[in-house]
Design a protein around this motif. Structure first.
Motif, short mmCIF file in Angstrom:
data_model
loop_
_atom_site.label_atom_id
_atom_site.label_comp_id
_atom_site.label_asym_id
_atom_site.label_seq_id
_atom_site.Cartn_x
_atom_site.Cartn_y
_atom_site.Cartn_z
N ARG A 132 50.93 30.64 4.83
CA ARG A 132 52.10 31.19 4.14
C ARG A 132 51.68 32.10 3.00
N GLN A 133 50.71 31.65 2.23
CA GLN A 133 50.24 32.45 1.10
C GLN A 133 49.61 33.76 1.58
N ALA A 134 48.88 33.70 2.69
CA ALA A 134 48.25 34.91 3.23
C ALA A 134 49.30 35.92 3.67
N VAL A 135 50.34 35.44 4.33
CA VAL A 135 51.41 36.33 4.79
C VAL A 135 52.17 36.92 3.62
N LEU A 136 52.53 36.07 2.68
CA LEU A 136 53.36 36.51 1.55
C LEU A 136 52.62 37.50 0.66
N SER A 137 51.31 37.28 0.49
CA SER A 137 50.52 38.15 -0.38
C SER A 137 49.93 39.34 0.36
N GLY A 138 49.87 39.25 1.69
CA GLY A 138 49.22 40.29 2.47
C GLY A 138 47.71 40.23 2.39
N GLN A 139 47.17 39.11 1.90
CA GLN A 139 45.72 38.93 1.75
C GLN A 139 45.25 37.83 2.71
N THR A 140 44.57 38.23 3.78
CA THR A 140 44.18 37.27 4.81
C THR A 140 43.16 36.25 4.32
N ARG A 141 42.49 36.54 3.22
CA ARG A 141 41.47 35.61 2.70
C ARG A 141 42.08 34.28 2.29
N HIS A 142 43.38 34.25 2.03
CA HIS A 142 44.02 33.01 1.61
C HIS A 142 44.16 32.01 2.76
N TYR A 143 44.17 32.51 3.98
CA TYR A 143 44.35 31.63 5.14
C TYR A 143 43.04 30.93 5.46
N LYS A 144 43.06 29.61 5.44
CA LYS A 144 41.85 28.83 5.66
C LYS A 144 42.10 27.78 6.74
N PRO A 145 41.83 28.13 8.01
CA PRO A 145 41.98 27.15 9.09
C PRO A 145 41.03 25.97 8.90
#
Length: 306
Positions: free
Chosen positions: A283-296
């Motif tokens: 959610r944070q990655a999508v909302l911010s547009g920064q893919t680094r926030h997404y951590k599978p």
């Protein structure tokens, strides 16, 4: 939005709101409370729950979503009128650059392949194809998901002595056990997506079909080996030889994988909290547009539960 997602899974309970406190009273009289202002969503998986109308009104005033489930599958989503959709989040998801969408999917598949290699090593550390699987999992080759799957399921079948096994939704045998476990996993993912305000129809890879939830299918991929591991233990420790029935005993056993503790970003937590943390990072990655926030999730900093 507030942070906490409250899961209510007592078999029978009464849920209300008194003096700003979300209150749940179970059948045995045990009472639990939490400030409603700190709650983002309430996920109700209880088989029989009484909801007081005052709770519905107070939840709406505080912007709290209620996700009501049947057999752990979300069947109803109650949202306040002013939160019928998360406008900024939906706009961000719809306008996310294709390159960033591709990056999010690549991170998802990298995690899935790494998790498959890790479980394969745990199940059969001396298998002749294990090193090839590791190399494929760590590569950047296009289409590596299908290649890793071929090696992974071969090692999985050999480790469990599954004769003529082929992973397919409709192939029967051990596939029936896996399919049921994946259905439980999908239900949990949907619960967390709804609770975090993400539209499950806005996926990053899986195709949109009628009544489908592509984003849930996308984000569950790295967690599939958790189900595979639970099924593997059932076959080797609990089931009679060649017994692949999805009976009550198996359903209770496989559902318990959601209670196991796993590591995520250096912290040990139960599976459902890990799932929520991953969804929040997406959610944070999508909302911010920064893919680094997404951590599978990957088990690199943990061991396979059990």
């Amino acid at each position: 939005m507030s942070y906490h997602i409250v899961n209510i899974d007592s078999p029978r309970c009464s849920i209300s709101c008194k003096q700003g406190q979300l209150t749940c009273v179970s059948e045995d009289g045990r009472r639990q409370q939490a400030p409603l202002e700190d709650v983002a969503a309430i996920v109700i998986t209880s088989f029989s729950a009484q909801l007081h109308s005052h709770l519905l009104m107070e939840a709406a005033k505080h912007g709290v979503a209620l996700v009501i489930c049947e057999r752990f599958q979300p069947v109803s989503l109650l949202l306040p009128a002013n939160r019928s959709t998360d406008t900024l989040l939906t706009k961000a998801a719809l306008t996310l650059e294709k390159k960033k969408v591709a990056t999010l999917w690549r991170k998802t598949i990298d995690a899935k392949c790494a998790n498959q290699a890790s479980l394969a090593e745990h199940l059969n550390p001396n298998h002749a194809k294990l090193e090839t699987l590791r190399k494929r999992a760590n590569s950047k080759a296009p289409g590596k998901e299908s290649t890793c799957a071929r090696y992974y399921w071969g090692i999985y079948a050999d480790a469990l002595n599954l004769t003529d096994f082929k992973r397919s939704r409709d192939a029967g045998g051990a596939n029936d056990l896996l399919n049921f476990g994946y259905a439980i996993l999908l239900s949990l993912i949907l619960q967390k997506l709804f609770a975090c305000g993400l539209d499950p129809t806005l996926g990053i890879s899986h195709e949109v079909r009628e009544r489908s939830t592509p984003l849930a299918y996308d984000l569950m991929e790295p967690f599939r080996p958790c189900v595979d591991w639970r099924v593997a233990r059932w076959i080797t420790e609990e089931a009679a030889p060649d017994d692949y029935r999805v009976d009550g005993r198996f359903r209770r056993y496989v559902t318990d994988f959601t209670l196991e503790r796993i590591g995520y970003l250096g912290i040990e937590m139960d599976f459902r909290n890990c799932l929520e943390s991953v969804v929040r990072s997406f959610r944070q990655a999508v909302l911010s547009g920064q893919t680094r926030h997404y951590k599978p999730w990957t088990p690199s900093n943990s061991k396979w539960a059990g």
